[in-house]
Each structure stands twice: as structure tokens, then as C-alpha cells.
Design a protein around this motif. Structure first.
Motif, PDB file in Angstrom:
ATOM      1  N   ILE A  66      -9.307 -31.250   9.183  1.00  0.00           N
ATOM      2  CA  ILE A  66      -8.346 -30.182   9.441  1.00  0.00           C
ATOM      3  C   ILE A  66      -6.915 -30.720   9.457  1.00  0.00           C
ATOM      4  O   ILE A  66      -6.598 -31.616  10.254  1.00  0.00           O
ATOM      5  N   PRO A  67      -6.042 -30.155   8.610  1.00  0.00           N
ATOM      6  CA  PRO A  67      -4.614 -30.456   8.729  1.00  0.00           C
ATOM      7  C   PRO A  67      -3.963 -29.479   9.736  1.00  0.00           C
ATOM      8  O   PRO A  67      -4.322 -29.507  10.911  1.00  0.00           O
ATOM      9  N   GLY A  68      -3.053 -28.609   9.297  1.00  0.00           N
ATOM     10  CA  GLY A  68      -2.433 -27.656  10.221  1.00  0.00           C
ATOM     11  C   GLY A  68      -1.742 -28.372  11.364  1.00  0.00           C
ATOM     12  O   GLY A  68      -0.983 -29.329  11.156  1.00  0.00           O
ATOM     13  N   ILE A  69      -2.025 -27.957  12.606  1.00  0.00           N
ATOM     14  CA  ILE A  69      -1.395 -28.612  13.758  1.00  0.00           C
ATOM     15  C   ILE A  69      -1.919 -30.026  13.957  1.00  0.00           C
ATOM     16  O   ILE A  69      -1.375 -30.779  14.766  1.00  0.00           O
ATOM     17  N   ASN A  70      -2.963 -30.400  13.210  1.00  0.00           N
ATOM     18  CA  ASN A  70      -3.532 -31.744  13.271  1.00  0.00           C
ATOM     19  C   ASN A  70      -2.976 -32.669  12.187  1.00  0.00           C
ATOM     20  O   ASN A  70      -3.543 -33.728  11.916  1.00  0.00           O
ATOM     21  N   THR A  71      -1.882 -32.263  11.560  1.00  0.00           N
ATOM     22  CA  THR A  71      -1.234 -33.107  10.550  1.00  0.00           C
ATOM     23  C   THR A  71      -0.574 -34.299  11.249  1.00  0.00           C
ATOM     24  O   THR A  71       0.139 -34.123  12.242  1.00  0.00           O
ATOM     25  N   PRO A  72      -0.806 -35.524  10.770  1.00  0.00           N
ATOM     26  CA  PRO A  72      -0.246 -36.696  11.462  1.00  0.00           C
ATOM     27  C   PRO A  72       1.279 -36.748  11.384  1.00  0.00           C
ATOM     28  O   PRO A  72       1.892 -36.290  10.415  1.00  0.00           O
ATOM     29  N   ALA A  73       1.876 -37.323  12.407  1.00  0.00           N
ATOM     30  CA  ALA A  73       3.337 -37.378  12.510  1.00  0.00           C
ATOM     31  C   ALA A  73       3.962 -38.125  11.342  1.00  0.00           C
ATOM     32  O   ALA A  73       5.090 -37.809  10.930  1.00  0.00           O
ATOM     33  N   TRP A  74       3.250 -39.123  10.803  1.00  0.00           N
ATOM     34  CA  TRP A  74       3.852 -39.908   9.732  1.00  0.00           C
ATOM     35  C   TRP A  74       4.125 -39.067   8.479  1.00  0.00           C
ATOM     36  O   TRP A  74       5.016 -39.417   7.692  1.00  0.00           O
ATOM     37  N   VAL A  75       3.387 -37.972   8.303  1.00  0.00           N
ATOM     38  CA  VAL A  75       3.651 -37.091   7.153  1.00  0.00           C
ATOM     39  C   VAL A  75       5.036 -36.467   7.283  1.00  0.00           C
ATOM     40  O   VAL A  75       5.807 -36.396   6.310  1.00  0.00           O
ATOM     41  N   TYR A  76       5.383 -36.036   8.488  1.00  0.00           N
ATOM     42  CA  TYR A  76       6.718 -35.480   8.723  1.00  0.00           C
ATOM     43  C   TYR A  76       7.784 -36.566   8.615  1.00  0.00           C
ATOM     44  O   TYR A  76       8.899 -36.319   8.140  1.00  0.00           O
ATOM     45  N   ASN A  77       7.440 -37.772   9.043  1.00  0.00           N
ATOM     46  CA  ASN A  77       8.402 -38.871   8.947  1.00  0.00           C
ATOM     47  C   ASN A  77       8.724 -39.207   7.494  1.00  0.00           C
ATOM     48  O   ASN A  77       9.811 -39.740   7.202  1.00  0.00           O
ATOM     49  N   LEU A  78       7.804 -38.898   6.588  1.00  0.00           N
ATOM     50  CA  LEU A  78       8.053 -39.096   5.159  1.00  0.00           C
ATOM     51  C   LEU A  78       8.925 -38.001   4.568  1.00  0.00           C
ATOM     52  O   LEU A  78       9.340 -38.094   3.411  1.00  0.00           O
ATOM     53  N   GLY A  79       9.173 -36.935   5.349  1.00  0.00           N
ATOM     54  CA  GLY A  79      10.056 -35.874   4.884  1.00  0.00           C
ATOM     55  C   GLY A  79       9.406 -34.524   4.707  1.00  0.00           C
ATOM     56  O   GLY A  79      10.081 -33.575   4.262  1.00  0.00           O
ATOM     57  N   ALA A  80       8.112 -34.386   5.050  1.00  0.00           N
ATOM     58  CA  ALA A  80       7.458 -33.082   4.927  1.00  0.00           C
ATOM     59  C   ALA A  80       8.099 -32.083   5.883  1.00  0.00           C
ATOM     60  O   ALA A  80       8.365 -32.402   7.045  1.00  0.00           O
ATOM     61  N   ARG A  81       8.334 -30.886   5.409  1.00  0.00           N
ATOM     62  CA  ARG A  81       8.922 -29.843   6.247  1.00  0.00           C
ATOM     63  C   ARG A  81       7.849 -29.236   7.151  1.00  0.00           C
ATOM     64  O   ARG A  81       6.661 -29.251   6.822  1.00  0.00           O
ATOM     65  N   SER A  82       8.295 -28.686   8.271  1.00  0.00           N
ATOM     66  CA  SER A  82       7.365 -28.064   9.203  1.00  0.00           C
ATOM     67  C   SER A  82       7.976 -26.811   9.796  1.00  0.00           C
ATOM     68  O   SER A  82       9.183 -26.572   9.690  1.00  0.00           O
ATOM     69  N   VAL A  83       7.120 -26.015  10.427  1.00  0.00           N
ATOM     70  CA  VAL A  83       7.529 -24.825  11.163  1.00  0.00           C
ATOM     71  C   VAL A  83       7.078 -25.020  12.608  1.00  0.00           C
ATOM     72  O   VAL A  83       5.929 -25.384  12.856  1.00  0.00           O
ATOM     73  N   SER A  84       7.977 -24.788  13.557  1.00  0.00           N
ATOM     74  CA  SER A  84       7.637 -24.819  14.968  1.00  0.00           C
ATOM     75  C   SER A  84       7.533 -23.395  15.485  1.00  0.00           C
ATOM     76  O   SER A  84       8.377 -22.548  15.169  1.00  0.00           O
ATOM     77  N   LEU A  85       6.506 -23.119  16.258  1.00  0.00           N
ATOM     78  CA  LEU A  85       6.282 -21.761  16.750  1.00  0.00           C
ATOM     79  C   LEU A  85       5.499 -21.800  18.051  1.00  0.00           C
ATOM     80  O   LEU A  85       4.924 -22.807  18.424  1.00  0.00           O
ATOM     81  N   SER A  86       5.495 -20.678  18.743  1.00  0.00           N
ATOM     82  CA  SER A  86       4.762 -20.569  20.004  1.00  0.00           C
ATOM     83  C   SER A  86       3.297 -20.246  19.724  1.00  0.00           C
ATOM     84  O   SER A  86       2.996 -19.312  18.965  1.00  0.00           O
ATOM     85  N   TRP A  87       2.398 -21.037  20.344  1.00  0.00           N
ATOM     86  CA  TRP A  87       0.966 -20.805  20.124  1.00  0.00           C
ATOM     87  C   TRP A  87       0.570 -19.438  20.663  1.00  0.00           C
ATOM     88  O   TRP A  87       1.003 -19.037  21.735  1.00  0.00           O
TER      89      TRP A  87
END
Length: 320
Positions: A66-87
Motif C-alpha cells: 500500500i502506498p497512499g499515506i504509507n508512502t515513504p518519506a524519502w519519496v517526498y525528499n526526492l521531490g514528489a508532491r503531496s497533499v495534506s488533509l484532515s483524516w
């Protein structure tokens, strides 16, 4: 009687008792973050152990990472964009109202790294005789189900409206379709001869149209887009595709929109110790509830039940 699989917990080994139960096997569920904690450095420990135990017990497994909220932090550190939202779900996942991070599915860095992970997963398990199927992912929240969080159900201090967050990220249905096309392409390359499963159902994607404006598609969201992903997957995979519904209960079962495609099912919750979620009311009798589920699932390719239900002594003999 459908073929029964025990539904494993994320990143936890399947209990030893399951391999002795009169069922077909188990579904291994793992998070991307735990399985690839650093780029190109994999931890297959839990999955490997379960596959070995299944083979020793002459059982089968299905695997879903499963990716989603389980995507590792290093992916974002490489420059992947993300969305932050309230669960937004009190019953599943993180604490209701907590801020979570979800990758933007059409982001090029995310798609590159996720496709590379799927390739590594295939290099490890494609063709293994104990592996009966692979659950596809890429557009996810907290589970293997193909869904994005978009409901606003938390209104407390600091609440982030998920729909506004997706709009601000540039969400368009066509971008999501393109993202799924790339995710979908990775799986048959990695698993050229295996059953591939799309975990889906009667829910929709964020109700935003091609301009980013809210669209009047009903409370379930953009269901037409969800169904288009099923047809897109069938066009790419043909007879290798299976669909799966995660919301079956004692009274209702979602029917897939593509005739002839095998459909698996998973109960909407455990029946042990409390069967309310699957029965729909209190009081409820677990044995009666399970009988209702088995009736609803008759003719399905398989049925996933939670581990406490498989091990419940009151259900002895009901899986044979």
C-alpha cells in the motif's frame, strides 16, 4: 462456498494458527514505507516469511503493498508532491482529524518510484507457486482499495478540507486517469503471468470536474471515474483481471460492472467480537451474520475474512 482467505494486518506476520485452518490461504498486506524504508533498499522479511509458511502448509497467498499515506518519506525528499488533509474516517486509519500526507498520484517522481517498487516486488515474487494473485495499487489512501480521501467529516480546530486540498493541487479527472494508466502498466510488466486484482467498489473519486470546480455527482463522489478505471484495467489485462469489493456484509454485496470478470469480496469489518458492522445493527448474532456473508459471497472468486473470524471457535466447521 467461496474460497476463503484470511486478511492479514499491515506489516504483521500471519499468525501460525491460520496456516492450519481449513481455508485456502491468506492475504499479505504491507506498507510501502516498511517494505522500502530507503530508496532501493528493501525489507521483505514479513512477506518472505508468510510466503514460505504458505508454501509449507500447501496454501496460497495474495500480496498487496500500500502506498497512499504509507508512502515513504524519502519519496517526498526526492521531490514528489503531496497533499495534506484532515483524516476523515473514525473507524479506520489514523486518528480522526489528524493531518495526513498523501502523494499526488499524477506526480512524475511518485509514479517513477512507485513503478520501480512494483518492478522490485515482481522480481521477488512473480511466478512463485504459493502466490495466487497480486493486488494492484497506486491511487490509495490508507488501504489497498483504490480511493482518494476527499470527504470533509472533521470540523475541529485546524481542519483541512480534503476537497479544497485536491483542488489546490490541480486535481483533474484526466490527470488521475493518466496516473492509473502508468500504475496499471507497471503490474503486467512485473507479473507477466499472474492474476492481478483491483480492489474497488461502489465509491467515487473526488467530485471535481475538468475545470477543478465541484461537480454534482452525489454523496459517493465521482463513481463514473471509478468505474472507468475498472474498464481501463480490463482493456489492459483482459482475463487476468479480477475485481474485489471490500464492503460485503450480511445483507448487501456490490456487483461489478464488467460481466465475466471474477470478483472477490472482503467483509466490511470483523464479526469477532462484535458483528454490528457486518450485520448492520445491534443486537446481532455472529454465526447468523457469517451465514449471511457466505450467502452473499456465493459465486465469488474468493472471500477475505478477518483473522479473528477465522480463529473464532464459534465458526468451527463453517469454512469447510
Amino acid at each position: 462456498m467461496p474460497v476463503i482467505f484470511a486478511l492479514g494486518h499491515d506489516d504483521e506476520p500471519i499468525p501460525a494458527d491460520i496456516w492450519d485452518a481449513p481455508i485456502a490461504g491468506a492475504t499479505i498486506s504491507a506498507s510501502w514505507a516498511a517494505t522500502e524504508p530507503r530508496a532501493r533498499q528493501y525489507d521483505w522479511t514479513v512477506i518472505d516469511a508468510d510466503v514460505i509458511h504458505a508454501a509449507e502448509a500447501r496454501k496460497k497467498v495474495m500480496i498487496g503493498v500500500i502506498p497512499g499515506i504509507n508512502t515513504p518519506a524519502w519519496v517526498y525528499n526526492l521531490g514528489a508532491r503531496s497533499v495534506s488533509l484532515s483524516w476523515w474516517i473514525a473507524a479506520w486509519g489514523p486518528l480522526m482529524g489528524s493531518v495526513v500526507r498523501v502523494p499526488v498520484p499524477w506526480d512524475a517522481v511518485y509514479l517513477r518510484e512507485w513503478s520501480a517498487f512494483v518492478a522490485a516486488l515482481g522480481a521477488r515474487y512473480a511466478g512463485h507457486p504459493a502466490v495466487a494473485g497480486i493486488k494492484m495499487a497506486g491511487i490509495n489512501a490508507q488501504t489497498i482499495e483504490q480511493v482518494l480521501p476527499w470527504h470533509k467529516a472533521y470540523f475541529g480546530p485546524g481542519a483541512i478540507d480534503p476537497l479544497i486540498a485536491w483542488r489546490d493541487a490541480g486535481y483533474r479527472p484526466a490527470l488521475l486517469t493518466g496516473a492509473w494508466s502508468q500504475c496499471l502498466a507497471a503490474y503486467p510488466r512485473a507479473f507477466p503471468h499472474m492474476r492481478l486484482i483491483l480492489q474497488t467498489g461502489g465509491w467515487g473519486m473526488p467530485p471535481l470536474d475538468s475545470t477543478g470546480a465541484s461537480s454534482a455527482v452525489g454523496s459517493r463522489g465521482d463513481v463514473a471515474l471509478t468505474e472507468s478505471f475498472m474498464h481501463q484495467s480490463y482493456a489492459a489485462l483482459g482475463a487476468r483481471l479480477a475485481l474485489a469489493n471490500d464492503g460485503i456484509n450480511a445483507h448487501w454485496h456490490w456487483l461489478a460492472p464488467i460481466p465475466g470478470v471474477p470478483v472477490g469480496a472482503q467483509t466490511s469489518g470483523p464479526m469477532t467480537p462484535n458483528c454490528e458492522r457486518v450485520w448492520g445493527a445491534i443486537p446481532c448474532d455472529p454465526v447468523t451474520t457469517l451465514r449471511g456473508v457466505l450467502t452473499q459471497a456465493a459465486g465469488n472468486a474468493y472471500l477475505e475474512l478477518y483473522i479473528p473470524d477465522i480463529l473464532n471457535p464459534h465458526f468451527a466447521g463453517m469454512f469447510e
